[in-house]
Write a protein that holds these residues in place. Structure first.
Motif, PDB file in Angstrom:
ATOM      1  N   ALA A 150      38.157  32.850  42.520  1.00  0.00           N
ATOM      2  CA  ALA A 150      38.348  33.925  41.544  1.00  0.00           C
ATOM      3  C   ALA A 150      38.840  33.347  40.225  1.00  0.00           C
ATOM      4  N   TYR A 151      38.549  34.097  39.160  1.00  0.00           N
ATOM      5  CA  TYR A 151      39.110  33.815  37.835  1.00  0.00           C
ATOM      6  C   TYR A 151      40.054  34.959  37.488  1.00  0.00           C
ATOM      7  N   ARG A 152      41.193  34.614  36.858  1.00  0.00           N
ATOM      8  CA  ARG A 152      42.117  35.637  36.377  1.00  0.00           C
ATOM      9  C   ARG A 152      42.348  35.430  34.888  1.00  0.00           C
TER      10      ARG A 152
ATOM     11  N   TRP B  72      42.892  40.784  34.239  1.00  0.00           N
ATOM     12  CA  TRP B  72      41.644  41.000  34.959  1.00  0.00           C
ATOM     13  C   TRP B  72      41.502  39.968  36.073  1.00  0.00           C
ATOM     14  N   GLU B  73      40.637  40.280  37.038  1.00  0.00           N
ATOM     15  CA  GLU B  73      40.268  39.306  38.058  1.00  0.00           C
ATOM     16  C   GLU B  73      38.778  39.435  38.362  1.00  0.00           C
TER      17      GLU B  73
ATOM     18  N   ASN C 191      36.315  38.196  41.185  1.00  0.00           N
ATOM     19  CA  ASN C 191      36.145  37.575  42.492  1.00  0.00           C
ATOM     20  C   ASN C 191      34.708  37.070  42.591  1.00  0.00           C
TER      21      ASN C 191
ATOM     22  N   THR D 238      37.751  43.278  38.603  1.00  0.00           N
ATOM     23  CA  THR D 238      38.822  44.265  38.698  1.00  0.00           C
ATOM     24  C   THR D 238      39.589  44.309  37.387  1.00  0.00           C
TER      25      THR D 238
ATOM     26  N   THR E 239      37.593  49.016  39.631  1.00  0.00           N
ATOM     27  CA  THR E 239      36.494  48.060  39.715  1.00  0.00           C
ATOM     28  C   THR E 239      35.460  48.380  38.647  1.00  0.00           C
TER      29      THR E 239
ATOM     30  N   ASP F 191      42.924  31.504  34.393  1.00  0.00           N
ATOM     31  CA  ASP F 191      43.470  30.816  35.561  1.00  0.00           C
ATOM     32  C   ASP F 191      42.457  30.873  36.697  1.00  0.00           C
TER      33      ASP F 191
ATOM     34  N   THR G 153      41.539  30.490  40.820  1.00  0.00           N
ATOM     35  CA  THR G 153      42.011  30.504  42.214  1.00  0.00           C
ATOM     36  C   THR G 153      40.982  29.834  43.088  1.00  0.00           C
TER      37      THR G 153
END
Length: 247
Positions: free
Chosen positions: A143-145, A149-150, A152, A159, A165, A244, A246
């Motif tokens: 995932a990117y944040r 926001w995120e 997946n 999200t 969503t 960021d 994940t």
């Protein structure tokens, strides 16, 4: 162009209120081993999509009741179904609007059936290549944040900061991944085409601008902060937020 080899086949839905146009497209594509369903208006589309697996929609812009632009907008909010619009409107603004609201390509009437066939094959090849392409270098990224926001990657789910969503088309998802992989760097249109695998032939020379505009509106709709995608005049675009990862 050789259009005789059936290198890409699938099920096509043709929506046009002109019976002669529907019949012409159905018969021509049928000669090249496509399965073709037809409808006369937008009200028939949900039932057909529920009943059949449709790979691509050929949609007339000028329909009774809900017009093609409204249909393209609604379908794009619900799915990433490939859409080619056909229109007798020669004004650029109408074609730009259709593309901005979700269509992948367009043809102006009268058009050659062979050109429609070539456009369908090209769009289906791109759609299927995205599914079948080999793993990318960032397959270990879950995932990117960014800015609350995120994204997946495995679920292809975006999200928003408020937990809702946000639906993304294939093109918008690939474009966002391209931006998130190179935050705070200027990316040219050519580089974005390469990274996101968007439509990069001469059918529509503003495809990147259209896709960026659609993605930007979705990211800015929450009003949670400054614009995340900045236009770099004469150069391209940049993603302004810290990202960021994940794994």
């Amino acid at each position: 162009m050789d259009t005789s080899a059936p290198d890409v086949m699938g099920r096509i839905l043709v929506v046009d209120d002109d019976p002669s146009m529907r019949e012409m497209i159905r018969d021509f594509l049928g000669d090249y081993d496509f399965d073709v369903s037809t409808a006369t208006n937008g009200a028939e589309i949900p039932e057909i999509l529920a009943r059949e697996h449709i790979d691509l929609l050929v949609l007339d812009l000028r329909l009774p009741g809900e017009d093609g632009i409204q249909i393209a907008r609604r379908l794009r909010e619900q799915s990433d179904l490939a859409i080619i619009v056909i229109t007798g409107r020669r004004e650029e603004a109408d074609r730009v609007m259709a593309l901005e609201l979700g269509a992948d390509d367009y043809l102006v009437k009268p058009f050659s059936p062979r050109e429609l066939l070539a456009r369908i094959r090209a769009l289906l090849r791109r759609s299927r290549a995205r599914v079948a392409e080999p793993p990318r270098r960032d397959t270990d990224i879950r995932a990117y944040r960014f800015a609350g926001w995120e994204l997946n990657i495995g679920l292809r789910r975006l999200t928003a900061p408020d937990g809702s969503t946000v639906a993304l088309s294939n093109g918008e998802f690939n474009l966002l991944v391209a931006f998130l992989g190179a935050p705070e760097r200027v990316l040219t249109r050519a580089r974005l085409l390469e990274l996101s695998r968007l439509h990069d032939d001469e059918v529509y020379d503003r495809s990147i601008d259209v896709q960026v505009g659609r993605l930007r509106r979705k990211l800015d709709a929450s009003g949670s902060g400054p614009p995340l995608i900045r236009t770099e005049r004469g150069a391209g675009y940049s993603f302004t937020a810290r990202v960021d990862v994940t794994r």
